[in-house]
Write an enzyme that holds these catalytic residues in place. Structure first.
Site, PDB file in Angstrom:
ATOM      1  N   SER A 154     -13.171 106.204  -2.172  1.00 30.06           N
ATOM      2  CA  SER A 154     -13.837 105.778  -3.402  1.00 30.06           C
ATOM      3  C   SER A 154     -12.871 104.891  -4.173  1.00 30.06           C
ATOM      4  CB  SER A 154     -14.152 107.016  -4.255  1.00 30.06           C
ATOM      5  OG  SER A 154     -14.505 106.646  -5.577  1.00 30.06           O
ATOM      6  N   TYR A 167     -12.915 115.567  -8.207  1.00 33.63           N
ATOM      7  CA  TYR A 167     -13.357 114.475  -7.329  1.00 33.63           C
ATOM      8  C   TYR A 167     -12.226 113.450  -7.136  1.00 33.63           C
ATOM      9  CZ  TYR A 167     -16.356 110.729  -5.526  1.00 33.63           C
ATOM     10  OH  TYR A 167     -16.918 109.746  -4.742  1.00 33.63           O
TER      11      TYR A 167
HETATM   12  C1  BGC Z   1     -18.804 108.083  -7.313  1.00 29.04           C
HETATM   13  C2  BGC Z   1     -19.962 107.495  -8.096  1.00 29.04           C
HETATM   14  C3  BGC Z   1     -19.470 106.401  -9.019  1.00 29.04           C
HETATM   15  C4  BGC Z   1     -18.568 105.412  -8.303  1.00 29.04           C
HETATM   16  C5  BGC Z   1     -17.925 104.412  -9.265  1.00 29.04           C
HETATM   17  C6  BGC Z   1     -18.074 106.960  -6.617  1.00 29.04           C
HETATM   18  O1  BGC Z   1     -17.038 107.449  -5.817  1.00 29.04           O
HETATM   19  O2  BGC Z   1     -19.292 109.049  -6.372  1.00 29.04           O
HETATM   20  O3  BGC Z   1     -20.613 108.520  -8.831  1.00 29.04           O
HETATM   21  O4  BGC Z   1     -20.587 105.706  -9.543  1.00 29.04           O
HETATM   22  O5  BGC Z   1     -17.543 106.099  -7.614  1.00 29.04           O
HETATM   23  O6  BGC Z   1     -17.374 105.042 -10.387  1.00 29.04           O
END
Ligand code: BGC
Length: 269
Positions: A154, A167
């Site tokens: 991410s 996360y």
């Molecule tokens: C998350 C999303 C978010 C994106 C940008 C992703 O890894 O799961 O919820 O919109 O990152 O912030």
């Protein structure tokens, strides 16, 4: 016409919806057999709908239930894949989820659940994939590599995220898991890279795009001024799984419309 991934088999975790579903369709369209993993019985219908689309488009695959945070279930998924398709060539470690909370109220359960799926799940699946890649080695005519792993990371492997510490910690962990494995297995011809999506329009971030106001607010974070779609990620996954990217190893590829470019500095700073 020979397709880029013909004759290869890919396991895509968390493929019953969102980015995983899109990646499964893209890999299948490129000729791979796809194992469409889903986590619990409730996600079966989603996985079967993806499989139906894959088959309707002339592809091949199976839907497979397995909780990626369970060692026994992961071992069984790999063993079953090898008995269905002969081997595994590509692993897309996509399964990931959010359980957001202000840090002072975050429960151990919320922490463990996110780390269990997003990070331990990638450990368990990568280990089984690597064992199979090492067993088979490079086979002429199959791929220049013994195997390819794509970690779904991410932008939050580098962007801190208030209210989402579990996360962000999991994705920071994914980054160094990927780089450490890439370093450890490069000489054995196993390539491991990450895709780092920005905001992609899927159920995980529905609240960020479902109203015009939310979308407008989100676009202030995206210099390219559009939300991403799952094909944006699927295209990169096909390339990373194919020999076209044979010299790419240990890379985090940001697919984010520029979200990591500090957009707040565009007019100021
Ligand atoms: C998350 C999303 C978010 C994106 C940008 C992703 O890894 O799961 O919820 O919109 O990152 O912030």
């Amino acid at each position: 016409m020979e397709k880029k991934l013909s004759g290869q088999t890919a396991i895509i975790t968390g493929a019953s919806s969102g980015i995983g579903a899109g990646v499964a369709k893209s890999l299948a369209a490129a000729g791979a057999n796809v194992v469409i993993n889903y986590p619990v019985a409730g996600a079966k219908a989603g996985a079967e709908a993806v499989l139906e689309e894959v088959i309707g488009a002339g592809g091949n695959g199976v839907a497979y239930c397995c909780d990626v945070s369970s060692e026994a279930e992961v071992k069984k998924m790999f063993a079953d894949t090898v008995s269905f398709f002969g081997t595994v060539d590509i692993l897309v470690n996509n399964a990931g989820l959010q359980r957001d909370a202000a840090f002072e109220t975050m429960t151990l359960e919320q922490w463990n659940f996110v780390l269990g799926v997003n990070l331990t799940g990638q450990f368990l699946c990568s280990r089984e994939a690597i064992r199979e890649f090492l067993r088979r080695g490079v086979e002429p005519g199959r791929s220049r590599a013994a195997g390819k792993i794509i970690q779904m990371s991410s932008v939050h492997e580098v962007i801190p995220w208030a209210g989402h510490a579990n996360y962000a910690a999991s994705k920071g962990g994914v980054m160094l898991l990927m780089k450490s494995l890439a370093q450890e297995f490069a000489s054995r011809k196993i390539r491991i890279n990450s895709i780092c999506p920005g905001a992609i329009q899927t159920p995980i971030n529905r609240q960020a795009w479902e109203t015009p106001e939310a979308l407008q607010e989100l676009l202030t974070l995206i210099p390219y001024q559009r939300i991403g779609n799952v094909e944006d990620i699927g295209n990169v996954a096909v390339w990373l799984a194919s020999d076209e990217s044979d010299y790419v190893n240990g890379a985090s590829i940001f697919v984010d419309g520029g979200m990591t470019l500090y957009p707040g500095f565009t007019t100021n700073g």
